[in-house]
Design a protein around this motif. Structure first.
Motif, mmCIF file in Angstrom:
data_model
loop_
_atom_site.group_PDB
_atom_site.id
_atom_site.type_symbol
_atom_site.label_atom_id
_atom_site.label_comp_id
_atom_site.label_asym_id
_atom_site.label_seq_id
_atom_site.Cartn_x
_atom_site.Cartn_y
_atom_site.Cartn_z
ATOM 1 N N LEU A 128 20.225 100.622 -39.274
ATOM 2 C CA LEU A 128 21.000 100.614 -40.520
ATOM 3 C C LEU A 128 21.197 102.028 -41.036
ATOM 4 N N CYS A 129 20.160 102.823 -41.033
ATOM 5 C CA CYS A 129 20.266 104.211 -41.500
ATOM 6 C C CYS A 129 21.203 105.031 -40.610
ATOM 7 N N VAL B 103 17.209 93.107 -41.819
ATOM 8 C CA VAL B 103 15.988 93.637 -42.433
ATOM 9 C C VAL B 103 15.355 92.597 -43.346
ATOM 10 N N ALA C 96 21.696 94.997 -42.807
ATOM 11 C CA ALA C 96 20.902 94.783 -44.019
ATOM 12 C C ALA C 96 20.302 93.376 -44.022
ATOM 13 N N ALA D 148 12.028 93.982 -38.268
ATOM 14 C CA ALA D 148 12.495 94.788 -39.403
ATOM 15 C C ALA D 148 12.498 96.277 -39.074
ATOM 16 N N VAL D 149 11.593 96.700 -38.202
ATOM 17 C CA VAL D 149 11.467 98.133 -37.895
ATOM 18 C C VAL D 149 12.725 98.674 -37.213
ATOM 19 N N ALA E 65 15.626 97.325 -37.140
ATOM 20 C CA ALA E 65 16.787 97.050 -37.989
ATOM 21 C C ALA E 65 16.961 98.128 -39.060
ATOM 22 N N VAL E 66 15.872 98.584 -39.669
ATOM 23 C CA VAL E 66 15.946 99.648 -40.672
ATOM 24 C C VAL E 66 16.462 100.944 -40.043
ATOM 25 N N ILE E 67 15.952 101.265 -38.872
ATOM 26 C CA ILE E 67 16.364 102.500 -38.196
ATOM 27 C C ILE E 67 17.861 102.483 -37.903
ATOM 28 N N CYS F 293 18.660 95.094 -31.753
ATOM 29 C CA CYS F 293 18.059 94.217 -32.764
ATOM 30 C C CYS F 293 18.374 92.751 -32.473
#
Length: 460
Positions: A189-190, A95, A92, A182-183, A185-187, A30
């Motif tokens: 983070l999870c 994102v 976070a 953002a794509v 980063a979300v992955i 990221c």
């Protein structure tokens, strides 16, 4: 260490090690993606808005200023409050910042957002290397820490490719380019949810029972850390400048500074630089250079444990300086010379850049590791911000040759600093870094300041 126990440093590589490596390198992906996308996005937006060179440079440098602040501030915070919380918080922020970039209307708004996102990236530099190094066994520590920078390079290259493909989305294509971060980063983070706190950090804070619980749950009941500080200590930035640590601090800051100043200057504005040097299809040229950059990053991981750290960093600066020298000497270089010089530079700087996530983490003890890594990253971002802000102005006012000559001079400075101060850390156990022979008051193996220390050479 009692009978039947084994050091965390000496464990075989496990699925847990690989998972933590993947989650940590995901953050670096990221980081590289966010920083890599701005160059091609600006190449689309700047002509639309008629941005001045200074404004363009400020936008490009804003994230790097944020990285300086994030590395400097959150390295020490991470050593004080722990790695785990910060490990999630910075993603976070990635994102939120990525999404908000889509709605930018004025250049100052993009500068502000990139500055905030840079703070999160700087925090991730300090957090990721510290956390990962404290889990990894010493035999695999070099290559797996090097993979942080290699995956950063993958993110940087992927951003260029995706940005290249998005150019046809119309006048707002630059918005989609910037928001696309953002794509991943979300992955990531999870994926990071559920990662445990570093047992080394817990022990260094006097929380030995919690440390033992993490070791037992994720590695087994017979795994121990080895020596740790007998009393908990509060991380202080000022400690980096005490006689015990100041040479290590100066080396890590300067070698990283000298690597990234020409790199960010040249690659943030790769299309602009290539165009100024006479390459007509600058986007395709930039894509080719990023392929070489990716190949160099992969090679750097492969050879990390085959080369002495000291020799690797020293000779890489020499190769980088030589790669740019033809462009500093030629007033009208051919397209072939431009691409060849930049290709060699891209390959070598990416391979050597892997040391940025290995060397600093090996040079400081647990209670000071994130602080030391964060400070080195912060100083490097000063170089990156300077190079990124001044490059458009340098091309306009000084010309191509002088700009390339400045890059050569910075790289030669890195070679001198490495020759004078670079120690050897390849076979060091992190349990030694709490005050043992490796990183305490005495010299390290291969440290040029130690009497009679042999010069490290590559292993066969």
């Amino acid at each position: 260490m009692g009978n039947g126990t084994v050091l965390l440093d000496d464990l075989p590589l496990s699925k847990f090690h690989l998972r933590v490596t993947a989650y940590t390198t995901g953050g670096m992906f990221c980081d590289g993606y966010i920083l890599g996308m701005i160059g091609i996005a600006l190449a689309v937006w700047a002509p639309q808005r008629g941005l001045a060179a200074a404004t363009e440079g400020l936008i490009g440098a804003s994230a790097l200023v944020g990285i300086f602040l994030g590395s400097l501030i959150f390295g020490t915070i991470t050593d004080r409050i722990g790695r785990q919380t910060m490990y999630l918080a910075d993603l976070a922020l990635f994102v939120v910042g990525s999404v908000l970039q889509f709605f930018v209307a004025e250049p100052w708004q993009l500068v502000a957002l990139r500055l905030i996102m840079g703070v999160a990236i700087g925090a991730d530099y300090a957090i990721g290397a510290a956390l990962l190094s404290e889990f990894l066994p010493r035999k695999q520590r070099g290559p797996l820490l090097a993979s942080l920078n290699a995956v950063w390079t993958v993110g940087f290259v992927v951003a260029f490719v995706i940005g290249y493909l998005m150019r046809g989305l119309g006048a707002d294509s630059w918005r989609w380019m910037l928001a696309s971060s953002a794509v991943p980063a979300v992955i990531v983070l999870c994926l990071r949810l559920g990662t445990p706190e570093s047992p080394r950090w817990l022990a260094a804070q006097g929380r030995r029972e919690e440390s033992d619980q993490v070791l037992a749950e994720f590695f087994g009941p017979d795994v121990v850390l080895g020596e740790e500080p007998p009393e908990p200590r509060r991380a202080r930035l000022a400690e980096l400048f005490t006689p015990r640590w100041r040479r290590r601090t100066a080396f890590t800051a300067l070698f990283w500074f000298c690597q990234v100043l020409p790199f960010f200057a040249l690659f943030t504005f790769a299309p602009t630089v290539l165009s100024s040097l006479g390459l007509r299809d600058e986007f395709t040229g930039g894509l080719v250079l990023n392929v070489f950059q990716l190949a160099g990053g992969v090679l750097g991981v492969v050879i990390m444990n085959r080369l002495a750290r000291r020799g690797f960093v020293l000779w890489s600066f020499v190769v980088l300086a030589v790669s740019l020298l033809p462009l500093a000497l030629s007033a009208h270089p051919s397209a072939t010379l431009v691409v060849a010089s930049f290709a060699v530079f891209a390959f070598a700087v990416s391979a050597a850049g892997n040391l940025e996530t290995v060397y600093p983490a090996e040079l400081f003890p647990t209670d000071l590791r994130a602080t030391g890594v964060g400070f080195a990253a912060a100083m490097s971002r000063i170089g990156a911000a300077i190079g990124t802000f001044l490059l458009p102005l340098s091309l306009v006012h000084l010309g191509n040759q002088a700009t390339m000559a400045i890059g050569v001079a910075v790289l030669l400075l890195g070679a001198v600093v490495s020759w004078a101060w670079a120690p050897e850390t390849r076979h060091l156990a992190l349990s030694e870094s709490s005050g043992g022979a490796g990183l305490g008051g005495g010299p390290m193996p291969g440290d040029p300041t130690s009497a009679g220390a042999p010069t490290p050479v590559a292993e066969a």
